[in-house]
Design an enzyme around this catalytic site. Structure first.
Site, PDB file in Angstrom:
ATOM      1  N   LYS A  33       1.159 -13.934 -13.000  1.00 37.81           N
ATOM      2  CA  LYS A  33      -0.294 -13.218 -12.829  1.00 37.81           C
ATOM      3  C   LYS A  33      -1.359 -14.285 -13.518  1.00 37.81           C
ATOM      4  CE  LYS A  33       0.812  -9.356 -10.641  1.00 37.81           C
ATOM      5  NZ  LYS A  33       0.303  -8.939  -9.458  1.00 37.81           N
ATOM      6  N   ALA A  54       0.748  -1.215   0.225  1.00 36.77           N
ATOM      7  CA  ALA A  54      -0.132   0.019   0.071  1.00 36.77           C
ATOM      8  C   ALA A  54       0.832   1.406  -0.096  1.00 36.77           C
ATOM      9  CB  ALA A  54      -0.910  -0.079   1.106  1.00 36.77           C
ATOM     10  N   SER A  55       2.148   1.234  -0.097  1.00 35.27           N
ATOM     11  CA  SER A  55       2.873   2.381   0.081  1.00 35.27           C
ATOM     12  C   SER A  55       3.041   3.119  -1.184  1.00 35.27           C
ATOM     13  CB  SER A  55       4.181   2.077   0.532  1.00 35.27           C
ATOM     14  OG  SER A  55       5.018   1.238  -0.320  1.00 35.27           O
ATOM     15  N   TYR A 103       6.568 -12.933 -15.378  1.00 31.81           N
ATOM     16  CA  TYR A 103       5.727 -12.028 -14.589  1.00 31.81           C
ATOM     17  C   TYR A 103       4.275 -12.651 -15.135  1.00 31.81           C
ATOM     18  CZ  TYR A 103       3.470  -7.893 -13.080  1.00 31.81           C
ATOM     19  OH  TYR A 103       2.471  -7.098 -12.576  1.00 31.81           O
TER      20      TYR A 103
END
Lengths: 242, 80
Positions: free
Chosen positions: A154, A13-14, A150
């Site tokens: 996903k 969340a940063s 990746y």
């Protein structure tokens, strides 16, 4: 605004999509636990909200995940929404991708999301309701040259989402995925020049997505407005895959 | 309320069955009310009542009321 504050935990969340989603949920009246590895960055966001809690959370570390969920349990004894956003992306052609790079992406993007969902369901099933939102990617839907590792991670998130949705439906817990297209974030900032131009040319809306575009979709899937939606992959891509 | 009683109530609440049915011999999947979905609700209830977080291995091992009691002891829940 929500009537009785609901509790949400957002991983990663940063920055980027996670930060935008946290802000969107906070503005909507949720109590939000912002999970991330850098407390200072989390505090930069949560300091502006009374209903925000910063939480050290490294989703590649099981003990860190357990500690984070214990904290949620300790403070509220419940969880309504989990947004599995924390993720890492490494580019690399097939022949040039080392196994530890693949491990890193699967540890965070798949295993981390799985373990967070596992612990979240325990808090959610007690109330017989909850919403888990996994952040996948358009690459998980259709792949991309130079991103096979990746894309694989996903795509695994999508498979996990569909299986969990089926298994958790009787417990009142919904599980959905978002598959963002080209969203302007730190992760995509490294895509420049011809590759960037090509990506834009594939979007008929003629703009890249914003983190708020994804945050809005997450808020919708978390809400009662989406109470009969589970096991779905919502593609947020401005027509890339239409 | 002592922990024995708390345990019985937790099982009754999670499995939606009468406390009379709950004995140490009651086993997972031996009654229709204790299926895999109810098992998850049971775990949530036990964690809530005793304020603990169970390891996945322990959730898998929790195959009876007796076994639940043994496992909870590892989390410093004492049964007299």
């Amino acid at each position: 605004m929500v009537d009785t504050p609901k509790i949400a935990l957002i991983t990663g969340a940063s920055r980027g999509i996670g930060a935008a989603t946290a802000r969107r949920f906070l503005d909507a009246g949720y109590v939000v636990f912002l999970g991330g590895r850098n407390l200072e960055e989390l505090e930069d966001i949560s300091a502006a909200y009374e209903n925000a809690h910063s939480l050290i959370l490294d989703v590649s570390d099981l003990s860190s995940i357990k500690a984070a969920f214990m904290e949620v349990r300790k403070q509220y004894r419940a969880l309504d929404v989990l947004v599995n956003n924390a993720g890492v992306m490494h580019a690399g052609m097939i022949a040039m991708t080392k196994s530890d790079i693949i491990d890193d992406m699967f540890d965070t993007n798949v295993r981390g999301s799985y373990l967070c969902a596992q612990l979240a369901t325990r808090l959610m099933s007690a109330k017989h309701s909850g919403s888990i939102i996994n952040i996948s990617s358009i690459m998980g839907v259709q792949g991309a040259v130079g991103y096979s590792g990746y894309s694989a991670s996903k795509a695994a998130v999508i498979g996990m989402t569909k299986a969990m949705a089926k298994e958790l439906a009787p417990s009142g817990v919904r599980v959905n995925a978002l598959a963002p297209g080209f969203i302007e974030t730190d992760l995509t900032a490294s895509i420049t020049g011809e590759a960037r131009d090509k990506a834009l040319a594939s979007i008929r809306m003629n703009r890249f997505g914003t983190t708020d575009d994804v945050a809005s979709a997450a808020l919708f899937l978390a809400s009662d407005e989406a109470s009969y939606i589970t096991g779905q992959v919502l593609q947020i891509d401005g027509s890339m895959t239409a | 309320m002592d922990n024995v009683e708390k345990l019985r109530k937790a099982f009754a609440e999670a499995l939606q069955i009468s406390e009379d049915v709950i004995t140490d011999d009651l086993k997972y999947n031996s009654i229709k009310e204790w299926d895999s979905v109810a098992h998850m609700a049971l775990v949530a209830e036990l964690e809530d009542v005793f304020d603990i977080m169970l390891d996945t291995d322990d959730i898998i091992e929790m195959s009876s009321v007796m076994k639940a009691r043994e496992i909870l002891t590892k989390y410093n829940v004492e049964f007299s």
